[in-house]
Design a protein around this motif. Structure first.
Motif, short mmCIF file in Angstrom:
data_model
loop_
_atom_site.label_atom_id
_atom_site.label_comp_id
_atom_site.label_asym_id
_atom_site.label_seq_id
_atom_site.Cartn_x
_atom_site.Cartn_y
_atom_site.Cartn_z
N ARG A 1 0.83 -1.20 0.00
CA ARG A 1 0.00 0.00 0.00
C ARG A 1 0.86 1.25 0.00
O ARG A 1 0.53 2.25 -0.65
N GLN A 2 1.99 1.21 0.71
CA GLN A 2 2.94 2.32 0.66
C GLN A 2 3.51 2.47 -0.75
O GLN A 2 3.66 3.60 -1.25
N LEU A 3 3.81 1.34 -1.38
CA LEU A 3 4.33 1.41 -2.75
C LEU A 3 3.28 1.99 -3.69
O LEU A 3 3.60 2.76 -4.60
N GLY A 4 2.02 1.63 -3.47
CA GLY A 4 0.95 2.22 -4.26
C GLY A 4 0.89 3.73 -4.09
O GLY A 4 0.69 4.47 -5.07
N ASP A 5 1.09 4.21 -2.85
CA ASP A 5 1.12 5.65 -2.61
C ASP A 5 2.29 6.31 -3.35
O ASP A 5 2.16 7.42 -3.88
N GLU A 6 3.44 5.64 -3.38
CA GLU A 6 4.59 6.18 -4.08
C GLU A 6 4.36 6.24 -5.59
O GLU A 6 4.79 7.18 -6.26
N VAL A 7 3.67 5.24 -6.11
CA VAL A 7 3.30 5.27 -7.53
C VAL A 7 2.36 6.44 -7.80
O VAL A 7 2.51 7.18 -8.79
N ASP A 8 1.38 6.64 -6.92
CA ASP A 8 0.44 7.75 -7.10
C ASP A 8 1.15 9.10 -7.08
O ASP A 8 0.73 10.05 -7.77
N ALA A 9 2.20 9.20 -6.28
CA ALA A 9 2.92 10.47 -6.16
C ALA A 9 3.93 10.69 -7.27
O ALA A 9 4.44 11.81 -7.44
N ALA A 10 4.24 9.66 -8.04
CA ALA A 10 5.27 9.76 -9.08
C ALA A 10 4.71 10.37 -10.36
O ALA A 10 3.54 10.17 -10.70
N ARG A 11 5.53 11.07 -11.09
CA ARG A 11 5.14 11.66 -12.37
C ARG A 11 5.22 10.66 -13.51
O ARG A 11 4.62 10.86 -14.56
N ASP A 12 5.97 9.58 -13.31
CA ASP A 12 6.24 8.67 -14.41
C ASP A 12 5.65 7.27 -14.21
O ASP A 12 6.00 6.33 -14.92
N PHE A 13 4.76 7.11 -13.23
CA PHE A 13 4.04 5.85 -13.05
C PHE A 13 2.56 6.14 -12.86
O PHE A 13 2.19 7.22 -12.37
N GLU A 14 1.73 5.18 -13.23
CA GLU A 14 0.29 5.33 -13.10
C GLU A 14 -0.30 4.04 -12.54
O GLU A 14 -0.07 2.96 -13.09
N ARG A 15 -1.05 4.16 -11.43
CA ARG A 15 -1.71 3.00 -10.84
C ARG A 15 -3.01 2.73 -11.59
O ARG A 15 -3.77 3.65 -11.89
N LEU A 16 -3.31 1.44 -11.84
CA LEU A 16 -4.45 1.08 -12.67
C LEU A 16 -5.52 0.27 -11.94
O LEU A 16 -6.52 -0.11 -12.54
N ALA A 17 -5.32 0.00 -10.67
CA ALA A 17 -6.32 -0.74 -9.88
C ALA A 17 -6.08 -0.43 -8.40
O ALA A 17 -4.97 -0.08 -8.00
#
Length: 485
Positions: A379-395
């Motif tokens: 879940r922390q990694l998901g938050d880091e993806v959400d905060a990144a400019r170059d990654f997008e969470r899809l689920a």
């Protein structure tokens, strides 16, 4: 001809094998997760003719085992984020050694009485671990696929009792219902049970990848009106694509209204059912008529260890009890527990030992703490993806699966087809480099990077390292892409 070694030589062989295992674990931090060898190179050391005279075991251990270790993908590594495969445990290694040394057939009580009783206790403990109904029956099987098959076999025989004797020919078709996200082993089970895959209704899911319950009930009513016989609803307690957990309370209500068997595929997720931070997701699990569970996933037991749990022992016996004169023993009585009357197999390994030892040594609290830690890390990694400019969470990150993709933070606009190709190449390159291992999937028609964590060895250093590694690979690929363009 006696094949045993002299005791001292056997001791040295055990020591030699143990040193190889110890060396493997000591070298995990620097070992590749995946190997880079070609199929031909992997096959070459093992492609010889059938030995007639054999060779010394010391030589086999020295010359062949290192090649097997070298050419194996290491799901025991803390940098393994592929599929849903745990890192196993060293307690499990000890248990498998002891089990192989004893070499009992656990199918019949008078051949393996201690094994029979250990498995009975283990089934009860597993039910308690996930908060399932008391008094449930069950059996240890190879994994989730077999557990689902067992549970659906019991469901079929309870809901359509004449099928065992008369088969399905000429009767009304039996139908069952599951979401489009349900594991492919369910389709295999339906085909193996003679139900026909066209009678498995694949119900659409919503944006959260949970089954559309209203649509499912419409399908049930439509089949009843068409003269078919609905018999089972399958709920997901952690899908393999995204980790989604269906609304189990709603599914249990539908099953109850229509008199259907309610089965839950919890091979991945059910182990989290009593873990803080996930407990609410699994409300309704206790109402299931059967549950598939995989201790060799989140409970960290080495392969193979699955469990089919059913609502009571009578249902299990009804499906699997047969009589044969040569299997009866003079010592048989009602107090002696024969697993051959509760499972398909007449030859069964003492699979329960490693699950029982895992629970004895670590206890439920420590194993649940591992699950809670995995949930928090992802879940922390998901938050880091959400905060990144170059990654997008899809689920949603419901459990410990993160579905995302790399979207280059450049001035260029990337269309969907190009992003799919880029992320597919990113997966290939990640596997080729061998530093981390993740796999992909498809969600909504898009190519997705899929990272799953069910490993007690993994820390935040590895989760953050994974994102940094993927970013670096992505930037390399974009640079080469633009040079070609």
């Amino acid at each position: 001809m006696n094949l045993d070694f002299e005791p001292e030589r056997f001791r040295r062989l055990l020591s030699q094998a143990s040193e190889q295992v110890l060396s493997l674990y000591a070298s995990l931090p620097r070992r590749r997760v995946t190997h880079a060898s070609s199929p031909r190179a992997v096959a070459e050391p093992f492609a010889g003719s059938l030995p007639e005279t054999g060779m010394e075991p010391e030589t086999v251990l020295r010359d062949f085992i290192p090649a097997i270790f070298e050419h194996s993908t290491l799901n025991i590594s803390p940098r393994f984020f592929a599929y849903i495969m745990s890192g196993g445990s060293q307690v499990g290694i000890l248990a498998d050694l002891l089990c192989a040394g004893l070499n009992v057939n656990s199918a019949k009580w008078h051949l393996a009485s201690a094994a029979a009783e250990v498995e009975r206790t283990t089934v009860r403990w597993l039910g308690e671990f996930i908060g399932y109904r008391s008094g449930a029956g069950g059996a240890l099987v190879s994994g989730g696929s077999e557990a689902n098959l067992y549970c659906l076999r019991v469901a079929r025989d309870v809901q359509a009792p004449g099928v065992r004797e008369h088969g399905l020919a000429g009767g009304r078709a039996l139908t069952l219902y599951a979401s489009t996200e349900t594991h492919s082993c369910v389709t295999k089970s339906v085909e193996m049970l003679g139900l026909g895959s066209k009678h498995l209704r694949r119900v659409p899911v919503g944006a959260d990848f949970r089954v559309d319950v209203a649509r499912l009930e419409q399908e049930v009513r439509r089949d009843v009106e068409a003269g078919l016989t609905p018999f089972c609803i399958i709920g997901n307690a952690g899908t393999v694509n995204s980790g989604a957990v269906d609304d189990l309370v709603a599914l249990a209500d539908v099953a109850e209204r229509h008199g259907l068997w309610f089965h839950v595929d919890g091979a991945y997720g059910a182990a989290a059912a009593r873990v803080d931070g996930a407990r609410e997701l699994f409300r309704g699990l206790e109402r299931a008529d059967s549950v598939a569970l995989d201790p060799h996933k989140w409970m960290q037991v080495p392969f193979e260890a699955g469990c089919a749990l059913v609502r009571d022992w009578d249902s299990l016996r009804h499906a699997f009890t047969y009589s044969a004169a040569y299997l009866r023993a003079r010592s048989d009585n009602e107090e002696r527990w024969d697993w051959m009357g509760h499972t398909f197999q007449l030859s069964r390994a003492f699979r329960a030992l490693k699950v029982w030892m895992q629970l004895q040594v670590y206890g439920s609290r420590k194993l649940q703490a591992v699950i809670a830690d995995n949930l928090q890390l992802m879940r922390q990694l998901g938050d880091e993806v959400d905060a990144a400019r170059d990654f997008e969470r899809l689920a949603p990150v419901t459990l410990s699966i993160l579905c995302f993709r790399y979207v280059p933070a450049t001035g260029r606009t990337w269309d969907e087809a190009s992003l799919d190709r880029l992320n597919a190449r990113l997966l290939e390159e990640c596997e080729r480099r061998g530093q981390f291992f993740i796999t992909g999937t498809s969600l909504g028609g898009r190519t997705v990077l899929r990272a799953c964590l069910v490993n007690h060895r993994t820390t935040q250093a590895e989760t953050r390292g994974l994102l940094a590694h993927l970013r670096a690979l992505g930037e390399e690929l974009v640079a080469s892409w633009e040079r070609v363009a």
